[in-house]
Each structure stands twice: as C-alpha cells, then as structure tokens.
Design a protein around this motif. Structure first.
Motif, short mmCIF file in Angstrom:
data_model
loop_
_atom_site.label_atom_id
_atom_site.label_comp_id
_atom_site.label_asym_id
_atom_site.label_seq_id
_atom_site.Cartn_x
_atom_site.Cartn_y
_atom_site.Cartn_z
N TRP A 16 21.12 51.27 -78.03
CA TRP A 16 20.90 50.73 -79.39
C TRP A 16 20.86 51.57 -80.55
O TRP A 16 20.36 52.52 -80.53
CB TRP A 16 19.65 49.95 -79.47
CG TRP A 16 19.35 49.16 -80.63
CD1 TRP A 16 19.71 48.17 -81.30
CD2 TRP A 16 18.56 49.70 -81.58
NE1 TRP A 16 19.40 47.93 -82.42
CE2 TRP A 16 18.39 48.87 -82.53
CE3 TRP A 16 17.45 50.65 -81.59
CZ2 TRP A 16 17.44 48.98 -83.88
CZ3 TRP A 16 16.70 50.77 -82.76
CH2 TRP A 16 16.72 50.03 -83.93
N PRO A 18 20.37 51.82 -84.75
CA PRO A 18 19.89 50.99 -85.87
C PRO A 18 21.14 50.96 -86.89
O PRO A 18 21.85 51.86 -86.94
CB PRO A 18 18.92 52.06 -86.42
CG PRO A 18 18.49 52.91 -85.44
CD PRO A 18 19.67 53.34 -84.58
N PRO A 19 21.12 49.72 -87.44
CA PRO A 19 22.49 49.53 -88.42
C PRO A 19 22.19 50.27 -89.72
O PRO A 19 21.04 50.57 -89.92
CB PRO A 19 22.03 48.02 -88.52
CG PRO A 19 20.83 47.76 -88.36
CD PRO A 19 20.25 48.68 -87.19
N PRO A 22 19.69 47.82 -93.84
CA PRO A 22 18.23 47.08 -93.29
C PRO A 22 18.57 45.63 -93.26
O PRO A 22 19.30 45.04 -94.08
CB PRO A 22 17.29 47.20 -94.32
CG PRO A 22 17.87 47.73 -95.43
CD PRO A 22 19.21 48.00 -94.99
N PRO A 23 18.09 44.82 -92.05
CA PRO A 23 17.98 43.46 -92.22
C PRO A 23 17.19 42.84 -93.18
O PRO A 23 16.49 43.44 -93.75
CB PRO A 23 17.38 42.97 -90.81
CG PRO A 23 16.58 44.23 -90.44
CD PRO A 23 17.09 45.48 -91.22
N ALA A 37 12.53 41.85 -88.15
CA ALA A 37 13.30 42.90 -88.44
C ALA A 37 14.12 43.55 -87.29
O ALA A 37 15.33 43.59 -87.26
CB ALA A 37 13.19 43.93 -89.41
N GLU A 40 16.15 40.96 -85.21
CA GLU A 40 17.19 40.65 -86.03
C GLU A 40 18.44 41.94 -85.46
O GLU A 40 19.52 41.54 -85.32
CB GLU A 40 17.40 40.60 -87.45
CG GLU A 40 16.78 39.51 -88.11
CD GLU A 40 16.55 39.59 -89.82
OE1 GLU A 40 17.04 40.31 -90.33
OE2 GLU A 40 15.93 38.73 -90.22
N GLN A 41 17.79 42.94 -85.79
CA GLN A 41 18.75 44.17 -85.16
C GLN A 41 19.21 44.05 -83.74
O GLN A 41 20.43 45.13 -83.60
CB GLN A 41 18.05 45.59 -85.41
CG GLN A 41 17.81 45.73 -87.06
CD GLN A 41 16.83 46.79 -87.26
OE1 GLN A 41 16.73 47.73 -86.43
NE2 GLN A 41 16.16 46.86 -88.56
#
Length: 126
Positions: A16, A18-19, A22-23, A37, A40-41
């Motif tokens: 994984w 992290p995007p 931010p969500p 959050a 969602e990620q």
C-alpha cells in the motif's frame, strides 16, 4: 514516577502506498474521520495486512537515564468497515484473524500477552 507517555502507530502492508492527495475525510480531525480516511485510501486494495504497535515510556524525571519502555504489537488486517464498539483510534477496523474477531471485541486478557518490556531500570537506580 512521572506520568507515562504513549505512542501508537498503525503499519499497513508494504504493497500500500499513501495517495499524494488526502482523501475528503482527512480534512477533519478525530478517530472516526481518521478511520474513514484510511478506509477511503485502501479502497480497491486486497492485501490489508497490518500491525498496530503501541509504545509506552515511563520516566522518574525529565532527565531519567533509563526510562521503562514497553512495546505492544498486534498483527491483523484492516477490515473494510468499522466493527465492534469497545475501542478507540483504529481499533474498530483492526481484524485479528488468530482470534476471528475485531480488536474492539477481544477480551482484555487476550490483548495483554502482546506487551513486552523492552527496557527496565536496574533495582539500584530506582
């Protein structure tokens, strides 16, 4: 002895990332928003292995040369939705396969064996 300081960290599987943005739910603070959050990620991620690590440090004074340090670690998976009502932080989404239940519903007795004392002051230093 001075009050202890606690730190908790949730480590998600290495697959994984992290995007970069931010969500939508990450803009508000609080346990429920942090959980939302993270969920969602992790949408679309199948490998949800994770470890929750807690560290507790107790000192006798601000300059204590040998504080008591205890570390607890529980390995599990991030659930797809919150479960259970007895817990805080990321507890509601932490599924423990070895116990076949979410962390909030695990009896306190089953959580305790995961704690390990890492450092202990010598008797003559107390």
């Amino acid at each position: 002895m001075m009050p202890a300081c606690a730190w908790m960290h949730l480590a998600v599987c290495p697959a994984w990332t992290p995007p970069t943005t931010p969500p939508s739910s990450a803009t508000k603070k609080g346990d429920a928003n942090n959980v939302r959050a993270l969920l969602e990620q992790l949408q679309g991620v199948d490998n949800r292995r994770a470890a929750m690590v807690s560290t507790l440090v107790a000192v006798r004074s601000a300059d204590d040369p040998e504080p008591l340090i205890a570390v607890g670690r529980v390995v599990g998976e991030i659930a797809r939705e919150p479960m259970g009502t007895n817990g805080f932080g990321f507890d509601p989404i932490m599924w423990i396969p070895a116990l076949a239940r979410p962390l909030p519903s695990c009896p306190l007795k089953s959580k305790m064996p995961t704690a390990t004392v890492v450092s202990r002051p010598k008797p003559w230093q107390r």
